[in-house]
Motif scaffolding. Structure first.
Motif, PDB file in Angstrom:
ATOM      1  N   PHE A  38       0.816  -1.209   0.000  1.00 39.84           N
ATOM      2  CA  PHE A  38       0.000   0.000   0.000  1.00 39.84           C
ATOM      3  C   PHE A  38       0.855   1.267   0.000  1.00 39.84           C
ATOM      4  CE2 PHE A  38      -2.839  -3.207   1.893  1.00 39.84           C
ATOM      5  CZ  PHE A  38      -3.887  -3.122   0.985  1.00 39.84           C
ATOM      6  N   LEU A  81       1.631   1.836  -3.557  1.00 37.07           N
ATOM      7  CA  LEU A  81       0.432   2.331  -4.233  1.00 37.07           C
ATOM      8  C   LEU A  81       0.213   3.818  -3.945  1.00 37.07           C
ATOM      9  CD1 LEU A  81      -2.107   1.774  -5.904  1.00 37.07           C
ATOM     10  CD2 LEU A  81      -3.248   1.079  -3.783  1.00 37.07           C
ATOM     11  N   TRP A 127       2.851   5.859  -5.698  1.00 32.04           N
ATOM     12  CA  TRP A 127       2.581   5.867  -7.145  1.00 32.04           C
ATOM     13  C   TRP A 127       1.500   6.886  -7.501  1.00 32.04           C
ATOM     14  CZ3 TRP A 127       4.800   3.159 -11.178  1.00 32.04           C
ATOM     15  CH2 TRP A 127       4.119   3.203 -12.405  1.00 32.04           C
TER      16      TRP A 127
END
Length: 277
Positions: free
Chosen positions: A77, A80, A83
């Motif tokens: 996570f 993520l 990103w």
């Protein structure tokens, strides 16, 4: 002049190095040495009986498993979140970016009380999970959630700068050659992120092992079930069993060093492979 002492390229290097060693000794080396010295007050049998007690072994298991689980979750996570913050533009992006650092600014005890209130059986989320047979607070699941909360920034902040510096031309070339997005990510982007991911994982794991404030409330502190090792060390200190507390701390310190050494080894191999390629 001949025979004169060569001047250092960096001015003040000797003074800076001396101050650095002095500071590290006062803040790191001497306290760590104190753990070893205090533990020597126990005989080998006393030390072994202390660190292999059933209650202590259970606390090792709880601390290590929850810290490892939380670090692995943050590995996914955290990547993520980093990103999204780097690759996309959306309203409120700066607010989301600042919220990532909230666990750094928020007192850990406040975080622990808030998470306990939310995930308790009568809390906002806990009351919705109880009918499903899921209990979060006062279980290892609650401990893991607390460690995910305080460990997420470590992964995000180590991966985010690397993502920002990645060369987009390599990705564009892979796409022009017909590579799918997943293949591009796995073959081109991920290898460059592995060293920073391992660093973030190591930081999150190390923080999780030693975390106390955010965990002590939501764990329930049930011996042999949800009692964490830092709490057991605090209990020993409150009982004036300093040698026993340092013995348990020494085991955790050794485990942390071993884990960090393994992660640094894989990080070194990743950097070496990337440099070779």
């Amino acid at each position: 002049m001949k025979g004169s002492k060569a001047r250092s390229v960096l001015p003040g290097f000797g003074l800076s190095l001396g101050f650095t060693i002095f500071y590290l000794s006062i803040m790191v080396l001497i306290p760590l040495a104190g753990v070893f010295i205090k533990t020597t007050g126990l005989t080998w049998d006393q030390f072994w009986n202390t660190v292999t007690n059933a209650r202590v072994l259970a606390s090792y298991r709880v601390s290590l498993i929850t810290a490892l689980s939380a670090a692995l979750a943050n590995l996914v996570f955290g990547l993520l979140v980093a990103w999204v913050l780097v690759r996309y533009r959306f309203p409120g992006k700066k607010l989301v970016d600042s919220l990532v650092d909230l666990p750094f600014a928020l007192p850990t005890a406040v975080a622990g009380i808030a998470l306990t209130a939310i995930y308790a059986p009568n809390g906002w989320i806990g009351s919705l999970l109880v009918p499903l047979g899921i209990k979060v607070a006062f279980t290892p699941i609650g401990i893991t959630i607390a460690l995910i909360f305080i460990g997420l920034p470590f992964v995000v902040r180590t991966v985010q700068p690397v993502l920002q510096e990645l060369d987009n031309e390599t990705e564009e070339a892979a796409v022009m050659l017909g590579a799918y997005r997943w293949v591009t990510f796995r073959k081109v982007i991920l290898p460059q992120l592995i060293p920073s991911l391992l660093t973030g994982f190591a930081l999150a794991f190390a923080r999780g092992i030693g975390e106390y404030g955010s965990v002590v409330f939501i764990s329930g502190n049930m011996p042999l079930k949800t009692e964490i090792t830092p709490l057991l060390i605090m209990t020993k200190l409150e009982q004036y069993d300093y040698a026993g507390a340092t013995a348990i701390a020494l085991v955790m310190l050794t485990a942390s060093f071993l884990m960090l050494f393994i992660i640094n080894y894989f990080q070194w191999r990743s950097n070496r492979r990337a440099t070779t390629e």
